[in-house]
Design a protein around this motif. Sequence first.
Motif, PDB file in Angstrom:
ATOM      1  N   GLU A  54       0.722  -1.230   0.032  1.00 24.41           N
ATOM      2  CA  GLU A  54      -0.105  -0.040   0.019  1.00 24.41           C
ATOM      3  C   GLU A  54       0.910   1.287   0.041  1.00 24.41           C
ATOM      4  OE1 GLU A  54      -2.619  -0.179   3.330  1.00 24.41           O
ATOM      5  OE2 GLU A  54      -3.356  -2.276   2.990  1.00 24.41           O
ATOM      6  N   HIS A  55       2.236   1.167   0.175  1.00 25.59           N
ATOM      7  CA  HIS A  55       3.038   2.396   0.213  1.00 25.59           C
ATOM      8  C   HIS A  55       3.265   3.079  -1.139  1.00 25.59           C
ATOM      9  CE1 HIS A  55       6.357   4.850   1.401  1.00 25.59           C
ATOM     10  NE2 HIS A  55       5.927   4.911   2.643  1.00 25.59           N
ATOM     11  N   ARG A  56       3.324   4.222  -1.307  1.00 24.75           N
ATOM     12  CA  ARG A  56       3.682   5.000  -2.455  1.00 24.75           C
ATOM     13  C   ARG A  56       4.890   4.611  -2.963  1.00 24.75           C
ATOM     14  NH1 ARG A  56       3.374  11.342  -0.803  1.00 24.75           N
ATOM     15  NH2 ARG A  56       5.348  11.801  -1.979  1.00 24.75           N
ATOM     16  N   ALA A  57       5.898   4.325  -2.196  1.00 27.53           N
ATOM     17  CA  ALA A  57       7.232   3.878  -2.681  1.00 27.53           C
ATOM     18  C   ALA A  57       7.221   2.634  -3.178  1.00 27.53           C
ATOM     19  CB  ALA A  57       8.224   4.057  -1.815  1.00 27.53           C
ATOM     20  N   ALA A  58       6.255   1.547  -3.328  1.00 24.99           N
ATOM     21  CA  ALA A  58       6.382   0.268  -3.448  1.00 24.99           C
ATOM     22  C   ALA A  58       6.731   0.003  -5.056  1.00 24.99           C
ATOM     23  CB  ALA A  58       4.856  -0.505  -3.163  1.00 24.99           C
ATOM     24  N   ARG A  59       6.082   0.937  -5.861  1.00 28.28           N
ATOM     25  CA  ARG A  59       6.344   0.681  -7.337  1.00 28.28           C
ATOM     26  C   ARG A  59       7.770   1.147  -7.783  1.00 28.28           C
ATOM     27  NH1 ARG A  59       1.816   3.717  -9.857  1.00 28.28           N
ATOM     28  NH2 ARG A  59       2.792   5.059  -8.288  1.00 28.28           N
ATOM     29  N   LYS A  60       8.527   1.831  -6.830  1.00 30.07           N
ATOM     30  CA  LYS A  60       9.895   2.522  -7.238  1.00 30.07           C
ATOM     31  C   LYS A  60      10.997   1.530  -7.237  1.00 30.07           C
ATOM     32  CE  LYS A  60       8.018   6.870  -5.989  1.00 30.07           C
ATOM     33  NZ  LYS A  60       8.069   8.274  -6.232  1.00 30.07           N
TER      34      LYS A  60
END
Length: 190
Positions: free
Chosen positions: A144-150
Amino acid sequence: MKVTHTDQHMYRNKYCGPAAVSVIAGITAEAAAEKFREYRDANNTRGKARQSKTQHAGIVGVWNKEMIPVLKTLGVKTNLVKMNGYVRSSSGRKWVRSGPTLRAYADELKPNVTYLFNVTNHYVTVRNGMVYDNWHNEGKPISEHRAARKKFPKAWEVTPAKPAKPAQPLPPMPKPRPNKKSPTIQPSLF
């Protein structure tokens, strides 16, 4: 685990570097920011004149070459576990990060081990599938974290310093045993 602040400086040190150190070392973000100031002044990484003007400002823009020594001054052991390089994009016009995203790498993380990730110029601390940073003080699941796709250039396994054991009280003194060889004298009753 969580990012802690003192009430007085809650909004000054709300950046990712002090937040990551706060979670890993168990100190407040303000104390972590002070450690960065001490390191910068001692090593002149950003210039002493500039630091003296921003004595009480938040620590913004922490580099890897500052993060690791500051953690070591707090007794935290670091071990580089993943380093991704850069490759040319398919068009060949720009450089892009290679390697997995934080979400894809989550399956390789060991349970009950704390990790520090540098994710696209942002530090996050990961433990047991939860991400802790200045956006989510209490932690948020990796998915759910916004950095997961980075994609991340570097990741470290960190081991916080062991807290000092409190002094153990001395055991009570044993009661003296009566000597069986000599008879005990009973007080006389008159």
